[in-house]
Design an enzyme around this catalytic site. Structure first.
Site, PDB file in Angstrom:
ATOM      1  N   THR A 242      15.382   0.294   8.905  1.00 55.65           N
ATOM      2  CA  THR A 242      15.364  -1.088   8.424  1.00 55.65           C
ATOM      3  C   THR A 242      14.146  -1.822   8.944  1.00 55.65           C
ATOM      4  OG1 THR A 242      17.782  -1.072   8.376  1.00 55.65           O
ATOM      5  CG2 THR A 242      16.706  -3.213   8.242  1.00 55.65           C
ATOM      6  N   GLU A 260      12.309  -4.465  17.551  1.00 56.85           N
ATOM      7  CA  GLU A 260      12.967  -3.689  18.608  1.00 56.85           C
ATOM      8  C   GLU A 260      13.925  -2.754  17.896  1.00 56.85           C
ATOM      9  OE1 GLU A 260      15.314  -1.956  20.708  1.00 56.85           O
ATOM     10  OE2 GLU A 260      16.419  -3.833  20.859  1.00 56.85           O
TER      11      GLU A 260
END
Length: 487
Positions: A242, A260
């Protein structure tokens, strides 16, 4: 900060002043409803949680416009006053800690003592980030000139929050964004929207309208936000797959991004460790939050001289880790958070028979309601197997062996990920030499997953771009501006 199960369990903050039965978007300082709603699921019971809004493109436009309206005055507010507001927000959250922890168990599934741990960590993170000083760097101060570097707000930030630590990872986007002078729009995960929306609702007591906003939605909302021309930055925590989509979408308007992403963290266990003690710690760190941590131990490499003894000690400790619903006494592991991830983790179990994997402990999952997965250790699967190469993000780990330090380093680095890694040894010099050759953004010796908000946190390779936490994390929410002053 090391995880301790008992942290915060006895903290009592009284009745909540927030209503945890209704949930709204927050746009321009006001609660906002939508014509369409949806709901999350309690992963321990399969029962529905309350309805939440499903935002539209018009809601996104309104939130971005409100942030734009708030941006200039908030940027012109002094750093000291922004810091006071952030600290007041932390104090407000602490008063509501019990209500947030209780609802966190319903939407995320984690045991109550781990919910309190998340709230305590979140409070510490807010206060630590607010306490950091964003510097003005003096590069040169010479006879004829002075050169300084200032850090100025980027503008509107979008914070996209995952479902594994929905409170902690929400506030670690809110605090650095607003203290550095940026308005932020929070998009909580569709699986865990509740805590994020209530955090934003709480924030309205401490920040001007438009500075902290929240939008709940379905899978369309993220792309609408990342492609919108208004925001200046996307702060995303989630999977690497994603994250790549977020980066591609943000690139169309050259938004800044902090990503992250996933991890496949190795632990290297040398032959000189205290086997029983280290095996218990490693098992705990592998199965913490039911393995749903990007920094959880996911590949455990044990020196061949102690492999059997270490495996047996790790199995013994794993058998003591109780699986159950959040409020059961002594429970360590809750359920997998959502059905999609549950089916993915079960896919790894489906390969046990197919690949004839050697199960050291676990391997069978309980019947009944909830997305429960038994903690499982696989003894020496093939090192090109899916379990070793991919990140399961669930309580199933491979135990692997090595014979030399060089072999351990090579095997540990044989991954597209590079978030964290740890080395365990009684010889600190040897452990340090190994650690310095590992390709990861966060390295631990004789521990793992101990985070300090004062230190930068980020990943190498496909584990992310940019850093969070520390002064570097604050700077990531700013433009760098070099000023040349001729005397």
């Amino acid at each position: 900060m090391a995880p301790h199960a008992e942290d915060g369990v006895n903290g009592s903050s009284g009745a909540s002043s927030l209503d945890f039965t209704t949930f709204s978007n927050i746009i321009d300082g006001k609660l906002s409803s939508t014509s369409q709603t949806r709901h999350g699921i309690n992963p321990a019971t399969d029962k529905p949680n309350p309805e939440v809004p499903v935002s539209t493109p018009e809601d996104v436009d309104r939130a971005v416009e409100a942030a734009k309206k708030a941006a200039k005055s908030w940027a012109n507010t002094s750093y000291a006053d922004r810091r006071k507001a952030v600290l007041a927000f932390a104090d407000g959250l602490e008063k509501e800690k019990d209500a947030f922890a209780q609802f966190l168990t319903k939407e995320q599934g984690k045991p109550l003592h781990w919910a309190y741990f998340e709230l305590d960590f979140a409070l510490s993170a807010i206060r630590t980030m607010a306490g950091l000083e964003l510097p003005t760097d003096v590069v040169a101060d010479e006879e004829g000139r002075k050169i300084i570097v200032r850090y100025t707000p980027l503008g509107t930030v979008v914070g996209i929050v995952p479902w594994n630590y929905p409170i902690l990872l929400c506030v670690t986007k809110i605090a650095p964004a607003v203290v550095t002078g940026n308005p932020i729009i929070i998009k909580p995960s569709p699986f865990t929207p509740y805590g994020g929306l209530k955090l934003v609702e709480l924030a309205q007591r401490y920040f001007p309208a438009g500075v902290v906003q929240g939008l709940s939605g379905d899978d369309n909302l993220g792309p609408w936000l990342t492609s919108h021309p208004g925001p200046a930055k996307i702060s995303f925590t989630g999977s690497s797959a994603t994250g790549k989509k977020v980066m591609a979408s943000a690139s169309k308007t050259l938004k800044r991004v902090t990503l992250e992403l996933g991890g496949n963290d190795p632990a290297i266990i040398l032959e000189d460790v205290n086997i029983k003690e280290v095996a218990a710690k490693v098992a705990t760190l592998a199965f913490l939050n039911s393995g749903q941590i990007c920094l959880a131990l996911k590949r455990i490499f044990v020196h061949e001289k102690i492999f059997d003894e270490f495996r047996d000690a790790m199995v013994e400790h794993t058998k003591t880790l109780k699986l159950g619903e959040a409020h059961e006494e002594g429970v360590f592991l809750g359920p997998i958070q959502n059905s999609m991830q549950y089916e993915r983790v079960k896919g790894f179990f489906g390969e046990i028979e197919k690949e004839k994997l050697n199960v050291a402990v676990g391997g069978k999952n309980p019947d009944g309601p909830g997305y429960f997965i038994t903690p499982t250790i696989i003894d020496r699967p093939k090192e090109d197997s899916r379990l070793v190469v991919e990140e399961p993000f669930g309580p199933i780990v491979p135990l692997l062996s090595f014979s030399t330090d060089e072999e351990a380093i090579t095997k540990a680095n044989n991954t597209n990920y590079g978030l964290g890694a740890s080395v365990w040894s009684s010889n600190l010099d040897r452990a340090t030499k190994i650690a310095e050759q590992l390709e990861a953004g966060n390295i631990w010796i004789n521990t793992h997953f101990e985070l300090d908000i004062r230190a930068p946190y980020g990943g190498h390779k496909e584990s992310g771009i940019g850093i969070e936490f520390g002064i570097g994390g604050l700077k990531s929410y700013c433009n760098s501006q070099t000023v040349y002053l001729k005397k």
